[in-house]
Design a protein around this motif. Structure first.
Motif, mmCIF file in Angstrom:
data_model
loop_
_atom_site.group_PDB
_atom_site.id
_atom_site.type_symbol
_atom_site.label_atom_id
_atom_site.label_comp_id
_atom_site.label_asym_id
_atom_site.label_seq_id
_atom_site.Cartn_x
_atom_site.Cartn_y
_atom_site.Cartn_z
ATOM 1 N N ARG B 444 1.498 -53.599 -5.379
ATOM 2 C CA ARG B 444 3.169 -53.380 -5.630
ATOM 3 C C ARG B 444 3.844 -54.372 -4.721
ATOM 4 O O ARG B 444 4.382 -53.998 -3.922
ATOM 5 C CB ARG B 444 3.640 -51.964 -5.368
ATOM 6 C CG ARG B 444 2.459 -51.029 -5.986
ATOM 7 C CD ARG B 444 2.858 -49.586 -5.564
ATOM 8 N NE ARG B 444 4.365 -49.210 -6.318
ATOM 9 C CZ ARG B 444 5.182 -48.342 -5.665
ATOM 10 N NH1 ARG B 444 4.980 -48.019 -4.316
ATOM 11 N NH2 ARG B 444 6.542 -47.976 -6.096
ATOM 12 N N PRO B 445 3.581 -55.495 -5.279
ATOM 13 C CA PRO B 445 4.278 -56.707 -4.509
ATOM 14 C C PRO B 445 5.612 -56.598 -4.099
ATOM 15 O O PRO B 445 5.992 -56.927 -2.986
ATOM 16 C CB PRO B 445 3.845 -57.906 -5.381
ATOM 17 C CG PRO B 445 3.746 -57.544 -6.483
ATOM 18 C CD PRO B 445 3.038 -56.285 -6.523
ATOM 19 N N GLN B 446 6.442 -56.209 -5.012
ATOM 20 C CA GLN B 446 7.764 -55.998 -4.707
ATOM 21 C C GLN B 446 8.134 -55.175 -3.738
ATOM 22 O O GLN B 446 8.627 -55.323 -2.899
ATOM 23 C CB GLN B 446 8.626 -55.654 -5.996
ATOM 24 C CG GLN B 446 9.925 -55.589 -5.984
ATOM 25 C CD GLN B 446 10.809 -55.190 -6.910
ATOM 26 O OE1 GLN B 446 10.276 -55.474 -8.238
ATOM 27 N NE2 GLN B 446 11.901 -54.280 -6.787
ATOM 28 N N VAL B 447 7.537 -53.967 -3.816
ATOM 29 C CA VAL B 447 7.719 -52.876 -2.601
ATOM 30 C C VAL B 447 7.307 -53.423 -1.366
ATOM 31 O O VAL B 447 7.817 -53.297 -0.396
ATOM 32 C CB VAL B 447 6.895 -51.596 -2.886
ATOM 33 C CG1 VAL B 447 6.942 -50.526 -2.018
ATOM 34 C CG2 VAL B 447 7.400 -51.152 -4.120
ATOM 35 N N ILE B 611 14.281 -58.328 -5.204
ATOM 36 C CA ILE B 611 13.292 -59.126 -5.899
ATOM 37 C C ILE B 611 13.217 -60.688 -5.457
ATOM 38 O O ILE B 611 12.146 -61.231 -5.562
ATOM 39 C CB ILE B 611 13.932 -59.263 -7.448
ATOM 40 C CG1 ILE B 611 13.867 -57.913 -7.911
ATOM 41 C CG2 ILE B 611 13.010 -60.006 -8.114
ATOM 42 C CD1 ILE B 611 15.123 -57.850 -8.987
ATOM 43 N N TYR B 643 18.582 -48.868 -5.714
ATOM 44 C CA TYR B 643 17.995 -49.571 -6.852
ATOM 45 C C TYR B 643 16.805 -48.929 -7.055
ATOM 46 O O TYR B 643 16.250 -48.511 -8.359
ATOM 47 C CB TYR B 643 17.839 -51.005 -6.677
ATOM 48 C CG TYR B 643 16.710 -51.614 -7.487
ATOM 49 C CD1 TYR B 643 16.963 -51.884 -8.858
ATOM 50 C CD2 TYR B 643 15.604 -51.847 -6.979
ATOM 51 C CE1 TYR B 643 16.101 -52.414 -9.423
ATOM 52 C CE2 TYR B 643 14.391 -52.194 -7.498
ATOM 53 C CZ TYR B 643 14.801 -52.747 -9.103
ATOM 54 O OH TYR B 643 13.711 -53.243 -9.602
ATOM 55 N N ALA B 645 15.952 -45.641 -6.116
ATOM 56 C CA ALA B 645 15.924 -44.451 -6.662
ATOM 57 C C ALA B 645 16.173 -44.574 -7.845
ATOM 58 O O ALA B 645 15.616 -43.679 -8.994
ATOM 59 C CB ALA B 645 17.095 -43.770 -5.795
ATOM 60 N N GLU B 646 16.923 -45.325 -8.370
ATOM 61 C CA GLU B 646 17.329 -44.913 -9.737
ATOM 62 C C GLU B 646 16.214 -45.743 -10.899
ATOM 63 O O GLU B 646 16.130 -45.302 -12.066
ATOM 64 C CB GLU B 646 18.708 -46.263 -10.162
ATOM 65 C CG GLU B 646 19.895 -45.552 -9.927
ATOM 66 C CD GLU B 646 20.978 -46.562 -9.979
ATOM 67 O OE1 GLU B 646 21.090 -47.464 -10.653
ATOM 68 O OE2 GLU B 646 22.074 -46.296 -9.296
ATOM 69 N N GLN B 647 15.297 -46.468 -10.270
ATOM 70 C CA GLN B 647 14.040 -46.969 -11.000
ATOM 71 C C GLN B 647 13.118 -45.512 -11.002
ATOM 72 O O GLN B 647 11.947 -45.787 -11.447
ATOM 73 C CB GLN B 647 13.620 -47.976 -10.367
ATOM 74 C CG GLN B 647 14.101 -49.486 -10.485
ATOM 75 C CD GLN B 647 14.375 -49.580 -11.982
ATOM 76 O OE1 GLN B 647 13.624 -49.705 -12.716
ATOM 77 N NE2 GLN B 647 15.555 -49.798 -12.560
#
Lengths: 323, 790
Positions: B444-447, B611, B643, B645-647
């Motif tokens: 999960r690179p973004q995280v 991002i 962001y 949370a909404e995802q």
């Protein structure tokens, strides 16, 4: 991105007729199915298995829908049938028995849905006679019945509860006192309407009437509000359309529809992922599609599952979630 | 047989002309039975207070004749059943409730059309039946248990059949076997008789549990008999073999009062019920679970059903207790199958999908062309397919569980992440790095990048060591993680001073446990990065020291005792004191030293979306040169959390929230935080991650959340001295005034894990008991019981 969707388990249900509903329980370990053959079956599907653990017989007609209650009330399953009955089943010491049988309607019972556990053990039931019943367990084998007559002309096809949301913070609640939840649910019916219902002073009232569909509404699904500030409802219809209704207005009065997609066939079901960000849609063409809202608020199909096939074609992911 | 076929041909000629629509008319009184004349142009309705003939016109029913004549009609007019002769169009027979069998001749010139009157039965006659081909032969079945055969040219019955099986509910001449008739009885039996042999039945079998109210011979298939009973079942019997064989069974939802095979449809029959259910059902006997079609017009029990023409499957007539007479068009019938959902769909907890779908749809998918527009209400199988009934009859569904390859759809990462994340117990930077590493390993690179970024943004820029390292590489890679769990001797640990002070009070006790481990790491690895955080922590400690007394007095309700009997004996960290106030204690003011130093590069701030975080790292050299005001990054981080949370990744929102603690807490309104926390905790509990859930509850700064742990499980115990139930509160038994939950080994009150023997109810600290029972099989309390520790 290509989304791989693969069959991990094909369950041999041994149902003798069409299956109308399949529901996983809270922990994702058991699968309840119901069929025209009047039976409800429960399978243990842990680790890709499929062990039949119960075969519930008691209905005298096709069983349309099943619903699991929250496990804090025990292992409880509700089923509804063409025989006009709703049966609440409970597992005790490994065996499933009827806990309650409700016969308060004059026509086929089409939909059952348990409310969030915060509300207690409460079941909404929609019937072809147009009425919706709310059954609340009051303890000692007693059930309180409230009926909304003529909720949908010709019939109610689906019910779905809103997540428990408290108006205002919990912080000010005195210790031990139950917070003052607003109970709400959504229903869809043969009058092509989606309706929102709200309990006020112990009475159920029509809160909103959402008009967009041009044929019977087949299913409605109130999205779980995991981290989401808005209320979201999905509805699907015989008219082939799926709408996403959102309400950002805290008073809950302004709902805006967004057309997710217009399918060429009847859309039978909508189902939200547990985090409420992916919607599964199944239609008359026997396909399941998965949808996700992109950053710009558009809903995009991220996967396409054909029944009976393994890995499937997919549609380009417009929004890369993790890559 | 010969006669029969002649009749059929004659009818076939006129049959094509039948037309009409769904229509109804009001009767003066409830109907008990109806019968249609052979050319399908008229229908007779009979009941207790009605006996009329209606003409079936295209648009309406027209009353033709009222057969109830005279000022005070006799009981002979009170009809339980009626039958119109299928060859002699002027001839009718009725069964009267007083036991009379009456025939009527419409050709009579007088108003009273009564022809013959047979008063041989002693009780209600339930059924009359003309022979299908023998003009003068009439059969009756009565409540008195007898069946009688009449020759209409004679004044009396020609033969009497005694069923010796209670009341007769139905009698039906076979369509094909000239001499055979079937009779059904209240005791569940069905009998077959030869009309020439009144002494005994040819065959008898038990067809139903309880009364058999009706039976009907299949119009085409020799030997098929349908029966309906109070047991709500319709059964189809093959009578052509020596033993009657049940070949189909349909279960309806109410007792079956009438059953009639549908003309020209081999598998179809119509039923109506005696009570409760007012509908008329048409079943395909091969699909016994769901009616093929239903007619739902009647408001009261349907008492009589008749197919209008014996070669036309499209018109059904019915009379009802609601005093209406209906003509139903088959095309107007409601089709329960059309309303039935052919698919089941459910999103599982792990992002898997259960999907059940009708198989006939699936198999026909390949060669099916998309059908043109129009009404799609009716599934495909009712249209365009040559054999409609085949389509209806053989239906099954396939159920599959799908796994989505969708990263955000499948939930494996969720439980893994939840288990692996560290939310407390280490310096802030290390937590971030650890979590970044976890995320990276889970692909999960973004995280992962977000964690690194959070660390960069909120780490102390004043520390030169730290800063020097910052811009060069993602730091988590240079960091070797040691086992976090193993640190048993925390009480004696001198490294308490290294306790990071960058969290709220809630995380403090955990931090104390784990700190020694981390300091070892930093010492051994000689890593600049960890040194940096170490330095930071020490710096922080100086500030936090002031709170220590406070801290202890809150955490341990009896410090003196705890010091004397050192804590390591407890198997798990003590929880904080439960306060009556449900809202959490305000976090200690440890953050005040911290927040002023939070800063970042102004240039980077503009591109700090999650991002693009990669670019931040590579360009973050000037990060500490500009001195930014406190909370400069907070709005960005707040948006980022929103962001996530909404995802649907509320896990990330909550984890960052906890790790950042006071740095960000005030940026996000309490309600939102509370919502995130409750959502995350709900999810954790669904995944049965109870420990993580508990940790999150403990670490949360929301009052509403922390009080979740205060509504804990109540365990009712008895006093180990006097064996009486303990009162609700306290350690001391009200009755014997002894401390109840005393460790049998060290004789002090147990406040952590308490283990006791179910045999003698003595027990104590888990570790003490384990230790004791290793060396002795006897209860440490000296009661002599042989305790067993498993």
């Amino acid at each position: 991105t290509v989304m791989q969707v693969s069959v991990i388990n094909t369950v041999d249900t041994s149902h003798e007729d069409m299956i109308h509903d399949a529901q996983m329980d809270y922990y994702g370990t058991r699968l309840a199915t119901c069929s025209s053959d009047r039976t409800v079956k429960i399978f243990d599907v842990r680790n890709g298995g499929q062990i039949l653990v119960a075969d519930l017989r008691g209905h005298e007609g096709p069983v349309w829908q099943v619903a699991w209650a929250h496990p804090m009330y025990g292992n409880i399953l509700a089923s509804c049938s063409y025989d006009r009955k709703v049966i609440v089943w409970k597992e005790e010491n490994g065996s499933w028995d009827k806990m309650y049988e409700y016969t308060g309607h004059e026509s086929s019972m089409n939909s059952v849905c348990w409310g969030p556990y915060d509300f207690g053990l409460i079941l909404a039931c929609g019937s072809s006679d147009g009425a919706i019943s709310l059954l609340t367990f009051t303890g000692e084998q007693q059930w309180d019945v409230k009926k909304i007559s003529n909720a949908h002309t010709i019939g109610c096809n689906a019910v779905s509860w809103a997540p428990a949301v408290v108006p205002g913070s919990l912080v000010d609640q005195p210790s031990g006192q139950k917070p003052n939840y607003v109970k709400r649910f959504v229903s869809g019916g043969c009058d092509n309407l989606v309706k929102l219902w709200k309990e006020e002073d112990g009475q159920w009232k029509e809160d909103q009437k959402l008009e967009a569909h041009s044929d019977w509404v087949r299913d409605v699904g109130w999205a779980p509000s995991i981290g989401l500030p808005t209320s979201t409802i999905a509805s699907c219809s015989q008219d082939g359309r799926v709408f996403i209704w959102t309400c950002e207005d805290p008073t809950g009065n302004t709902w805006t529809p967004k057309l997710l997609h217009k399918f060429v066939d009847v859309v039978w079901h909508v189902s939200w992922s547990i985090t409420g960000n992916i919607l599964a849609v199944s239609g008359g063409d026997n396909k399941v599609t998965l949808w996700k809202e992109s950053m710009d608020g558009q809903w995009a199909c991220i996967s396409d599952v054909s029944k009976g096939q393994g890995a499937v074609s997919s549609i380009t992911d417009t929004q890369q979630s993790e890559q | 047989m010969e006669k029969m076929s002649r009749v059929s041909t004659a009818l076939g000629g006129g049959g094509g002309a039948v037309s009409g629509r769904t229509m109804f008319c009001h009767l003066d009184a409830p109907a008990n039975a109806i019968s249609v004349c052979r050319d399908a142009s008229q229908v007779v309705v009979a009941g207790r207070n009605i006996f009329k003939i209606y003409a079936l016109e295209d648009e309406q029913f027209v009353e033709k004749l009222n057969l109830r004549v005279g000022r005070k009609p006799s009981l002979n007019f009170s009809c339980a059943d009626v039958m119109w002769h299928q060859m002699e169009e002027n001839l009718l027979a009725t069964a009267a409730t007083n036991g009379a069998v009456v025939t009527w001749n419409l050709g009579k010139p007088s108003r009273n059309k009564q022809d013959q009157l047979f008063t041989e039965h002693k009780r209600t006659v339930n059924k009359v039946c003309f022979h299908p081909s023998e003009v003068y032969m009439l059969l009756s079945g009565s409540q008195d248990g007898f069946m009688k055969c009449f020759d209409l040219r004679k004044k009396e019955s020609v033969s009497t059949f005694s069923g010796q099986s209670e009341s007769v509910r139905d009698v039906q001449f076979s369509m094909k076997e000239y001499f055979t008739f079937a009779a059904s009885f209240e005791n569940g039996n069905v009998q077959l008789w030869d009309i020439r042999r009144p002494d005994r039945y040819e065959r008898m079998f038990t067809a139903h549990n309880g009364p058999v109210f009706c039976c009907d011979w299949h119009p085409d298939d020799r030997g098929w008999l349908a029966t309906g009973g109070r047991d709500k079942m319709v059964k189809v019997w093959d009578m052509s073999t020596t033993r009657a064989k049940e070949i189909h069974c349909v279960q309806t939802i109410a007792s079956v009062a009438r059953v009639k095979w549908r003309p020209e449809r081999k598998w179809h029959l119509a039923t109506c019920s005696m009570m409760v259910d007012h509908n008329i059902y048409v079943w395909d006997v091969r699909r016994p679970f769901i009616p093929f079609a239903t007619f739902e017009e009647h408001k009261d029990v349907t008492t009589g059903i008749a197919w209008r023409h014996q070669h036309d499957p499209h018109f059904l007539l019915s009379g009802s207790k609601d005093s209406t007479l209906y003509q139903h068009m088959f095309k107007d019938a409601s089709r329960p199958v059309d309303k039935a959902n052919p698919e089941g769909l459910c999103f599982g907890l792990f992002g898997d999908l259960a999907f059940a779908a009708k198989e006939s749809l699936i198999s026909s998918d390949a060669n099916r062309k998309p059908y043109p527009g129009g009404d799609r209400r009716y599934p495909i199988f009712f249209f365009k397919k040559p054999d409609l009934t085949e389509q209806f009859a053989h239906v099954s569904s396939a159920l599959s569980v799908f796994e989505t390859g969708l990263e955000s759809g499948r939930m494996d990462w969720f439980s893994q992440t939840a288990r692996l994340y560290l939310l407390s117990g280490k310096p802030f930077a290390e937590l971030c790095d650890h979590n970044a590493k976890v995320a990276k390993e889970l692909n999960r690179p973004q995280v992962s990048t977000t964690w690194t970024m959070v660390r960069i943004m909120f780490s102390d820029p004043a520390n030169p060591n730290l800063s020097a390292k910052l811009g060069t590489l993602p730091l988590m890679n240079s960091f070797s993680m040691k086992d976090m769990g193993a640190c048993p001797d925390m009480g004696a640990c001198p490294d308490m001073g290294a306790c990071p002070a960058d969290r709220g009070k809630e995380g403090r006790s955990d931090a104390a446990h784990l700190e020694p481990g981390t300091s070892h790491i930093s010492n051994n690895d000689d890593n600049e990065e960890t040194e940096g955080s170490d330095g930071q922590a020490e710096y922080m400690f100086g500030d936090a020291e002031l709170d220590d007394d406070d801290l202890y007095s809150v955490e341990h309700d009896n410090p003196a005792e705890d010091q004397e009997y050192t804590l390591p004996q407890e198997a798990f960290p003590l929880r904080h004191e439960i306060l009556d106030n449900p809202s959490a204690p305000e976090p200690l003011q440890q953050d005040k030293a911290e927040s002023p130093h939070v800063s970042g590069g102004e240039a980077e701030a503009t591109c700090l979306t999650p991002i693009e975080s990669c670019s931040l790292i590579s360009a973050s050299q000037p990060l500490y040169t500009a001195h930014l005001p406190a909370g400069f990054f907070c709005p960005v981080v707040r948006d980022m959390l929103r962001y996530y949370a909404e995802q649907g990744d509320v896990q990330m929102a909550v984890s960052v929230l906890i790790v950042l603690g006071e740095r960000i807490r005030k940026e996000i309104d309490d309600l939102t935080q509370e919502h995130w926390y409750t959502s995350y905790i709900d999810l954790l509990q669904r995944f049965e991650l109870w420990n993580v859930s508990n940790e999150v509850i403990k670490l949360s700064t929301c009052g509403a959340i922390t009080c979740l742990n205060q509504t804990s499980t109540t365990l009712h115990v008895n006093c180990s001295n006097c064996k009486r139930p303990m009162s609700n509160r306290g350690w001391v038994c009200d009755r014997c005034h002894q401390c109840a939950s005393v460790c049998a080994v060290c004789h002090h009150v147990v406040k952590g894990l308490f283990v006791w023997c179910q045999g003698c109810s003595h027990g104590g600290h888990l570790e003490h008991m384990m230790h004791w029972l290793k060396s002795s099989p006897h209860c440490p309390a000296g009661c002599g019981h042989l305790c067993e520790y498993t």
